[in-house]
Motif scaffolding. Structure first.
Motif, PDB file in Angstrom:
ATOM      1  N   ALA A 157       7.954  -1.337 -19.767  1.00  9.47           N
ATOM      2  CA  ALA A 157       7.158  -1.017 -18.584  1.00  9.47           C
ATOM      3  C   ALA A 157       6.082   0.006 -18.903  1.00  9.47           C
ATOM      4  N   ILE A 158       6.410   0.953 -19.772  1.00 10.90           N
ATOM      5  CA  ILE A 158       5.417   1.950 -20.182  1.00 10.90           C
ATOM      6  C   ILE A 158       4.426   1.345 -21.170  1.00 10.90           C
ATOM      7  N   ARG A 159       4.935   0.653 -22.182  1.00  9.61           N
ATOM      8  CA  ARG A 159       4.055   0.151 -23.242  1.00  9.61           C
ATOM      9  C   ARG A 159       3.026  -0.839 -22.710  1.00  9.61           C
ATOM     10  N   LYS A 160       3.412  -1.685 -21.761  1.00  8.69           N
ATOM     11  CA  LYS A 160       2.464  -2.698 -21.286  1.00  8.69           C
ATOM     12  C   LYS A 160       1.291  -2.060 -20.562  1.00  8.69           C
ATOM     13  N   ARG A 161       1.499  -0.908 -19.946  1.00  5.96           N
ATOM     14  CA  ARG A 161       0.424  -0.259 -19.205  1.00  5.96           C
ATOM     15  C   ARG A 161      -0.493   0.580 -20.087  1.00  5.96           C
ATOM     16  N   LEU A 162      -0.083   0.772 -21.324  1.00  8.20           N
ATOM     17  CA  LEU A 162      -0.925   1.480 -22.289  1.00  8.20           C
ATOM     18  C   LEU A 162      -1.600   0.510 -23.256  1.00  8.20           C
ATOM     19  N   SER A 163      -1.563  -0.791 -22.932  1.00  6.10           N
ATOM     20  CA  SER A 163      -1.978  -1.835 -23.869  1.00  6.10           C
ATOM     21  C   SER A 163      -3.061  -2.735 -23.297  1.00  6.10           C
ATOM     22  N   CYS A 164      -3.934  -3.205 -24.176  1.00  2.00           N
ATOM     23  CA  CYS A 164      -4.968  -4.171 -23.794  1.00  2.00           C
ATOM     24  C   CYS A 164      -4.440  -5.601 -23.759  1.00  2.00           C
ATOM     25  N   VAL A 165      -3.245  -5.854 -24.322  1.00  3.89           N
ATOM     26  CA  VAL A 165      -2.757  -7.232 -24.443  1.00  3.89           C
ATOM     27  C   VAL A 165      -1.426  -7.477 -23.737  1.00  3.89           C
ATOM     28  N   ASP A 208       3.710   2.512  -8.880  1.00  7.44           N
ATOM     29  CA  ASP A 208       4.132   3.837  -9.336  1.00  7.44           C
ATOM     30  C   ASP A 208       5.394   3.791 -10.196  1.00  7.44           C
ATOM     31  N   GLY A 209       5.855   2.573 -10.561  1.00  3.15           N
ATOM     32  CA  GLY A 209       7.097   2.453 -11.317  1.00  3.15           C
ATOM     33  C   GLY A 209       7.039   3.111 -12.685  1.00  3.15           C
ATOM     34  N   ALA A 210       5.925   2.963 -13.397  1.00  2.00           N
ATOM     35  CA  ALA A 210       5.800   3.538 -14.734  1.00  2.00           C
ATOM     36  C   ALA A 210       5.803   5.065 -14.680  1.00  2.00           C
ATOM     37  N   GLU A 211       5.131   5.619 -13.677  1.00  4.00           N
ATOM     38  CA  GLU A 211       5.112   7.082 -13.543  1.00  4.00           C
ATOM     39  C   GLU A 211       6.520   7.629 -13.309  1.00  4.00           C
ATOM     40  N   LYS A 212       7.326   6.902 -12.558  1.00  9.71           N
ATOM     41  CA  LYS A 212       8.694   7.349 -12.289  1.00  9.71           C
ATOM     42  C   LYS A 212       9.526   7.375 -13.567  1.00  9.71           C
ATOM     43  N   ILE A 213       9.273   6.421 -14.477  1.00  7.51           N
ATOM     44  CA  ILE A 213       9.992   6.410 -15.756  1.00  7.51           C
ATOM     45  C   ILE A 213       9.609   7.627 -16.592  1.00  7.51           C
ATOM     46  N   VAL A 214       8.336   7.968 -16.591  1.00  7.22           N
ATOM     47  CA  VAL A 214       7.862   9.155 -17.322  1.00  7.22           C
ATOM     48  C   VAL A 214       8.563  10.408 -16.806  1.00  7.22           C
ATOM     49  N   LEU A 215       8.675  10.527 -15.500  1.00  8.47           N
ATOM     50  CA  LEU A 215       9.338  11.690 -14.899  1.00  8.47           C
ATOM     51  C   LEU A 215      10.831  11.687 -15.198  1.00  8.47           C
ATOM     52  N   ARG A 216      11.444  10.494 -15.171  1.00  8.44           N
ATOM     53  CA  ARG A 216      12.895  10.393 -15.379  1.00  8.44           C
ATOM     54  C   ARG A 216      13.298  10.945 -16.738  1.00  8.44           C
ATOM     55  N   ALA A 225      -3.496   8.647 -20.787  1.00  7.19           N
ATOM     56  CA  ALA A 225      -2.341   7.765 -20.667  1.00  7.19           C
ATOM     57  C   ALA A 225      -1.858   7.693 -19.224  1.00  7.19           C
ATOM     58  N   LEU A 226      -1.837   8.828 -18.553  1.00  7.87           N
ATOM     59  CA  LEU A 226      -1.408   8.843 -17.151  1.00  7.87           C
ATOM     60  C   LEU A 226      -2.325   7.984 -16.298  1.00  7.87           C
ATOM     61  N   SER A 227      -3.604   8.000 -16.608  1.00  5.00           N
ATOM     62  CA  SER A 227      -4.563   7.154 -15.879  1.00  5.00           C
ATOM     63  C   SER A 227      -4.256   5.677 -16.101  1.00  5.00           C
ATOM     64  N   CYS A 228      -3.898   5.315 -17.336  1.00  6.10           N
ATOM     65  CA  CYS A 228      -3.550   3.920 -17.641  1.00  6.10           C
ATOM     66  C   CYS A 228      -2.298   3.488 -16.882  1.00  6.10           C
ATOM     67  N   LEU A 229      -1.341   4.386 -16.757  1.00  6.93           N
ATOM     68  CA  LEU A 229      -0.096   4.055 -16.078  1.00  6.93           C
ATOM     69  C   LEU A 229      -0.309   3.760 -14.594  1.00  6.93           C
ATOM     70  N   LYS A 230      -1.406   4.258 -14.051  1.00  7.59           N
ATOM     71  CA  LYS A 230      -1.690   4.057 -12.628  1.00  7.59           C
ATOM     72  C   LYS A 230      -2.483   2.785 -12.352  1.00  7.59           C
ATOM     73  N   LYS A 231      -2.984   2.128 -13.418  1.00  7.47           N
ATOM     74  CA  LYS A 231      -3.816   0.937 -13.220  1.00  7.47           C
ATOM     75  C   LYS A 231      -2.946  -0.297 -12.941  1.00  7.47           C
ATOM     76  N   GLU A 232      -3.427  -1.150 -12.047  1.00  8.63           N
ATOM     77  CA  GLU A 232      -2.734  -2.395 -11.740  1.00  8.63           C
ATOM     78  C   GLU A 232      -2.880  -3.390 -12.886  1.00  8.63           C
ATOM     79  N   LEU A 233      -1.845  -4.175 -13.104  1.00  5.27           N
ATOM     80  CA  LEU A 233      -1.877  -5.266 -14.072  1.00  5.27           C
ATOM     81  C   LEU A 233      -2.106  -6.582 -13.330  1.00  5.27           C
TER      82      LEU A 233
END
Length: 410
Positions: A157-165, A208-216, A225-233
């Motif tokens: 969930a984290i890696r996909k939001r930091l990735s172009c692919v 906001d699911g990815a941000e919750k994992i970061v906090l957990r 990176a935080l900006s990327c985590l907030k972007k819709e896929l």
């Protein structure tokens, strides 16, 4: 060591792994597809080479272009019309980024008449990557997630939001071409969105699911990176057709069938094993202890993917740690054994597929100077099991559908 149980245990897991090989499954998947004659083949993951080999046997024409990206040591020869590349796993490296860019270059400027045959298997999260942040941060975040015991679903969930692919972005890149995805599952539940972080699959996680994992897990990430985590896929990919062709459930059922052939009464306890490796080992040992000595040949199977919290600097993998943790509970039992292996043939950062223990293992470990609790604290199951001939080696298997543990009562 109980050699008879050892032989049976290895035969069961090897037969199960062979049964879930991708060859026949890929053939079945392609038999119902109309791909046309403008095919581009992309295969990513630990089973990529074997999936590509199987696909080439059944394609109506050679692909116009083809690229395989797999783990080091997993390319088994040349494939016609296909460039085979190896890269880092479980953490991406420079070869990962070069190979991924080669795929993006090959699939740039496709037209509606083109078809991308995308063959995906476990390990793709690390092997197929173009970061949206600095590569060093992507690698650091991956290592932190692995070390803190995050589950594969959380990591992806984290890696996909930091990735172009990841997260459907590769499918978006291939548009307007059709994408025919054939996927070998290595995640519990077989969700295409989570397998290798879903390069050609819509994402359904709340924004906001990815941000919750970061906090957990208390992860520290950069503002970028935080900006990327907030972007819709991507939420809709109408040009993609997906087939999932294999899973850990099939692995468990194949193991159960081999158990029957050897005279054991099999019970599949779960195909959703998802907990600490050492806790799973202790629990399975307790089950064997309860049923030992009844004069019946029984087998207890558990498939899934456990996690390891790193507290030491030793060497090992989740299957080796699971097996070692079971050794104490089996101590002194003359008719009980446990084997745990990764179906891809690689357990953690080692050359072993997993580990084997039986009623003699704890005594043998003590005689060699190993105390199980200390070894587990150091996460050094590899060296302990190696000392008592408890490592299982298969080499690359050409498939990847999670792990399986088999407890036997002789």
């Amino acid at each position: 060591m109980n050699q008879r149980l050892r032989q049976d245990a290895e035969r069961i897991v090897r037969a199960a792994i062979h049964a879930v090989g991708p060859d026949e499954a890929v053939r079945r998947a392609l038999s119902g597809c109309t791909l046309g004659d403008r095919i581009y083949l992309v295969a990513v993951g630990k089973a990529a080479w074997r999936m590509a080999q199987a696909a080439l046997r059944h394609l109506p024409v050679l692909p116009r272009g083809g690229i395989v990206i797999t783990k080091y040591g997993h390319v088994q020869g040349e494939l016609p019309g296909v460039v085979c590349l190896e890269a880092g796993h479980p953490v991406p490296d420079e070869n990962t980024y070069r190979a991924t860019q080669a795929v993006l270059d090959m699939t740039a400027d496709l037209c509606p008449e083109d078809c991308v045959l995308f063959l995906l298997s476990g390990g793709g999260s690390a092997l197929f990557e173009k970061p949206m942040v600095a590569a060093e941060e992507m690698e650091a975040v991956t290592r932190k997630l692995l070390a803190c015991g995050a589950g594969i679903i959380e990591i992806n969930a984290i890696r996909k939001r930091l990735s172009c692919v990841k997260g459907g972005r590769f499918a978006q890149w291939c548009h307007p071409a059709r994408v025919e995805a054939v996927i070998l599952s290595d995640v519990l539940g077989d969700s295409p969105a989570m397998i290798a972080s879903g390069p050609v699959t819509e994402d359904s996680m709340p924004w906001d699911g990815a941000e919750k994992i970061v906090l957990r897990y208390g992860l520290s990430v950069s503002p970028a990176a935080l900006s990327c985590l907030k972007k819709e896929l991507p939420k809709q990919l109408c040009h993609v057709h997906t087939q999932v062709i294999g899973s850990v459930r099939e692995l468990c059922l194949a193991a159960a069938e081999e158990c029957r052939l050897l005279g054991y009464e099999p019970a599949v306890l779960t195909d959703h094993l998802d907990c600490e490796a050492r806790e799973a080992g202790r629990f399975l040992a307790d089950i064997l202890y309860t049923h030992s000595g009844q004069g019946r040949k029984m087998a207890f199977l558990a498939g899934g993917e456990t996690v390891v919290h790193l507290t030491g600097g030793g060497l090992g993998g989740r299957n080796q740690e699971l097996a070692l943790a079971a050794a104490g509970g089996l101590a002194g039992l003359p008719d009980a054994a446990l084997i745990s292996v990764g179906s891809d043939g690689t357990d953690g950062p080692t050359d072993a597929a997993g580990g084997y223990v039986d009623g003699d293992s704890e005594k043998a470990l003590m005689e060699m100077g190993f105390e199980i609790s200390k070894v587990l604290t150091e996460n050094d199951a590899y060296h302990a099991l190696k000392a008592v001939n408890g490592l299982i080696f298969t080499g690359p298997t050409g498939t990847n559908v999670n792990d399986i543990a088999v407890g036997l009562i002789g």
